[in-house]
Write a protein that holds these residues in place. Structure first.
Motif, PDB file in Angstrom:
ATOM      1  N   UNK A 121      52.897  18.295 -16.645  1.00 23.21           N
ATOM      2  CA  UNK A 121      53.732  18.695 -17.784  1.00 23.21           C
ATOM      3  C   UNK A 121      53.218  18.092 -19.086  1.00 23.21           C
ATOM      4  N   UNK A 122      52.683  16.887 -19.050  1.00 21.90           N
ATOM      5  CA  UNK A 122      52.146  16.263 -20.263  1.00 21.90           C
ATOM      6  C   UNK A 122      50.876  16.970 -20.722  1.00 21.90           C
ATOM      7  N   UNK A 123      50.031  17.371 -19.788  1.00 21.89           N
ATOM      8  CA  UNK A 123      48.812  18.110 -20.133  1.00 21.89           C
ATOM      9  C   UNK A 123      49.181  19.430 -20.810  1.00 21.89           C
ATOM     10  N   UNK A 124      50.109  20.153 -20.227  1.00 21.48           N
ATOM     11  CA  UNK A 124      50.533  21.445 -20.792  1.00 21.48           C
ATOM     12  C   UNK A 124      51.221  21.232 -22.140  1.00 21.48           C
ATOM     13  N   UNK A 125      52.068  20.210 -22.237  1.00 18.50           N
ATOM     14  CA  UNK A 125      52.776  19.932 -23.490  1.00 18.50           C
ATOM     15  C   UNK A 125      51.790  19.657 -24.623  1.00 18.50           C
ATOM     16  N   UNK A 126      50.795  18.805 -24.371  1.00 20.92           N
ATOM     17  CA  UNK A 126      49.809  18.473 -25.401  1.00 20.92           C
ATOM     18  C   UNK A 126      49.011  19.721 -25.785  1.00 20.92           C
ATOM     19  N   UNK A 127      48.575  20.492 -24.797  1.00 27.13           N
ATOM     20  CA  UNK A 127      47.817  21.718 -25.069  1.00 27.13           C
ATOM     21  C   UNK A 127      48.614  22.649 -25.986  1.00 27.13           C
ATOM     22  N   UNK A 128      49.873  22.914 -25.624  1.00 31.92           N
ATOM     23  CA  UNK A 128      50.701  23.817 -26.405  1.00 31.92           C
ATOM     24  C   UNK A 128      50.954  23.278 -27.807  1.00 31.92           C
ATOM     25  N   UNK A 129      51.195  21.980 -27.929  1.00 28.87           N
ATOM     26  CA  UNK A 129      51.470  21.374 -29.234  1.00 28.87           C
ATOM     27  C   UNK A 129      50.254  21.441 -30.152  1.00 28.87           C
ATOM     28  N   UNK A 130      49.069  21.157 -29.623  1.00 30.05           N
ATOM     29  CA  UNK A 130      47.857  21.182 -30.442  1.00 30.05           C
ATOM     30  C   UNK A 130      47.561  22.605 -30.922  1.00 30.05           C
ATOM     31  N   UNK A 131      47.761  23.586 -30.064  1.00 26.74           N
ATOM     32  CA  UNK A 131      47.564  24.994 -30.466  1.00 26.74           C
ATOM     33  C   UNK A 131      48.534  25.348 -31.598  1.00 26.74           C
ATOM     34  N   UNK A 132      49.802  25.025 -31.410  1.00 26.01           N
ATOM     35  CA  UNK A 132      50.815  25.347 -32.411  1.00 26.01           C
ATOM     36  C   UNK A 132      50.503  24.653 -33.736  1.00 26.01           C
ATOM     37  N   UNK A 133      50.121  23.379 -33.668  1.00 21.52           N
ATOM     38  CA  UNK A 133      49.793  22.633 -34.883  1.00 21.52           C
ATOM     39  C   UNK A 133      48.575  23.236 -35.598  1.00 21.52           C
ATOM     40  N   UNK A 134      47.576  23.667 -34.845  1.00 20.40           N
ATOM     41  CA  UNK A 134      46.352  24.205 -35.436  1.00 20.40           C
ATOM     42  C   UNK A 134      46.500  25.630 -35.978  1.00 20.40           C
ATOM     43  N   UNK A 135      47.431  26.393 -35.436  1.00 21.82           N
ATOM     44  CA  UNK A 135      47.594  27.781 -35.883  1.00 21.82           C
ATOM     45  C   UNK A 135      48.744  27.948 -36.861  1.00 21.82           C
ATOM     46  N   UNK A 136      49.731  27.043 -36.806  1.00 25.51           N
ATOM     47  CA  UNK A 136      50.904  27.179 -37.661  1.00 25.51           C
ATOM     48  C   UNK A 136      51.824  28.305 -37.225  1.00 25.51           C
ATOM     49  N   UNK A 137      51.685  28.739 -35.980  1.00 24.78           N
ATOM     50  CA  UNK A 137      52.444  29.875 -35.442  1.00 24.78           C
ATOM     51  C   UNK A 137      53.315  29.381 -34.290  1.00 24.78           C
ATOM     52  N   UNK A 138      54.532  29.944 -34.157  1.00 24.84           N
ATOM     53  CA  UNK A 138      55.331  29.677 -32.953  1.00 24.84           C
ATOM     54  C   UNK A 138      54.626  30.428 -31.829  1.00 24.84           C
ATOM     55  N   UNK A 139      53.795  29.714 -31.098  1.00 24.83           N
ATOM     56  CA  UNK A 139      52.791  30.332 -30.250  1.00 24.83           C
ATOM     57  C   UNK A 139      53.248  30.603 -28.822  1.00 24.83           C
ATOM     58  N   UNK A 140      53.972  29.652 -28.209  1.00 24.85           N
ATOM     59  CA  UNK A 140      54.216  29.691 -26.760  1.00 24.85           C
ATOM     60  C   UNK A 140      55.687  29.845 -26.393  1.00 24.85           C
ATOM     61  N   UNK A 141      55.915  30.389 -25.196  1.00 27.23           N
ATOM     62  CA  UNK A 141      57.241  30.314 -24.588  1.00 27.23           C
ATOM     63  C   UNK A 141      57.532  28.848 -24.287  1.00 27.23           C
ATOM     64  N   UNK A 142      58.799  28.525 -24.096  1.00 22.92           N
ATOM     65  CA  UNK A 142      59.172  27.128 -23.864  1.00 22.92           C
ATOM     66  C   UNK A 142      58.640  26.574 -22.548  1.00 22.92           C
ATOM     67  N   UNK A 143      58.577  27.367 -21.524  1.00 23.80           N
ATOM     68  CA  UNK A 143      58.198  26.865 -20.206  1.00 23.80           C
ATOM     69  C   UNK A 143      56.804  27.341 -19.828  1.00 23.80           C
ATOM     70  N   UNK A 144      56.421  27.109 -18.608  1.00 23.11           N
ATOM     71  CA  UNK A 144      55.161  27.599 -18.065  1.00 23.11           C
ATOM     72  C   UNK A 144      55.331  27.734 -16.557  1.00 23.11           C
ATOM     73  N   UNK A 145      54.454  28.495 -15.940  1.00 19.88           N
ATOM     74  CA  UNK A 145      54.489  28.682 -14.490  1.00 19.88           C
ATOM     75  C   UNK A 145      53.380  27.843 -13.878  1.00 19.88           C
ATOM     76  N   UNK A 146      53.675  27.225 -12.748  1.00 20.75           N
ATOM     77  CA  UNK A 146      52.643  26.445 -12.060  1.00 20.75           C
ATOM     78  C   UNK A 146      52.741  26.671 -10.559  1.00 20.75           C
ATOM     79  N   UNK A 147      51.623  26.419  -9.912  1.00 16.93           N
ATOM     80  CA  UNK A 147      51.565  26.489  -8.455  1.00 16.93           C
ATOM     81  C   UNK A 147      50.602  25.411  -7.981  1.00 16.93           C
ATOM     82  N   UNK A 148      51.058  24.564  -7.076  1.00 16.43           N
ATOM     83  CA  UNK A 148      50.198  23.542  -6.493  1.00 16.43           C
ATOM     84  C   UNK A 148      49.369  24.232  -5.413  1.00 16.43           C
ATOM     85  N   UNK A 149      48.052  24.222  -5.584  1.00 16.31           N
ATOM     86  CA  UNK A 149      47.162  24.897  -4.633  1.00 16.31           C
ATOM     87  C   UNK A 149      46.952  23.972  -3.438  1.00 16.31           C
TER      88      UNK A 149
END
Length: 173
Positions: A103-131
């Motif tokens: 969750x921290x990896x995804x949170x940082x990724x989403x935050x950096x994208x949003x900060x760099x684009x200035x756009x409300x970029x992502x949905x609040x959640x994400x889907x994951x599957x442990x392989x």
């Protein structure tokens, strides 16, 4: 509850706060309850754009650059496989002795994208599957490569060979 602010003598400026008549619905927790998301292994993640807007098409180079820089930010993280589409992305992360969780990896990724684009970029959640095994890993890679837009992924199909008896998605009694 009413809040009143006095300005310039007797002039009143205020706001009234009204409690909602009903409680807002709680967001469904889609993570595995007893799983440690810092554990070594492979994680398949899908992240969708806000309201299905084609943000990734417009900012593809920024998204790809930031995604590929994540291993520099998180020691023990590798990117196994990924694909960017206009409204979502699929990625397989490999964790090896990670200090931070998924969750921290995804949170940082989403935050950096949003900060760099200035756009409300992502949905609040994400889907994951442990392989859980190599067969599933190869099938998910194939899905990412070939069927990313056409077909809904069915994880239960990846474990039909009977070699993996675990089922983290099974509800306990």
């Amino acid at each position: 509850m009413e809040i009143v602010i006095r300005m310039d003598g007797n002039k009143k400026v205020g706001a009234r706060f009204i409690e909602p008549a009903t409680r807002l619905p709680k967001r469904k927790d889609i993570r595995l309850k007893s799983y440690d998301y810092k554990s070594n292994g492979y994680y398949f993640v899908t992240i969708c754009t806000h309201k299905g807007k084609p943000n990734i098409r417009k900012y593809k180079e920024v998204v790809e650059q930031i995604l590929l820089s994540l291993p520099e930010r998180f020691s023990g993280l590798k990117i196994d496989w990924y694909i960017l589409m206009s409204t979502h992305l699929h990625v397989i992360f490999i964790f090896n002795e990670m200090e931070k969780g998924l969750s921290e990896v995804v949170r940082v990724f989403k935050a950096v994208i949003t900060r760099n684009t200035g756009v409300k970029f992502w949905q609040k959640n994400y889907y994951e599957h442990v392989i859980r095994n190599e067969t599933a890993l190869f099938k998910i890679r194939k899905y990412i490569q070939n069927n990313s837009l056409d077909e809904k992924i069915r994880f239960e199909e990846f474990y039909k060979d009977g070699l993996d008896k675990s089922n983290p998605y099974k509800k306990s009694p």
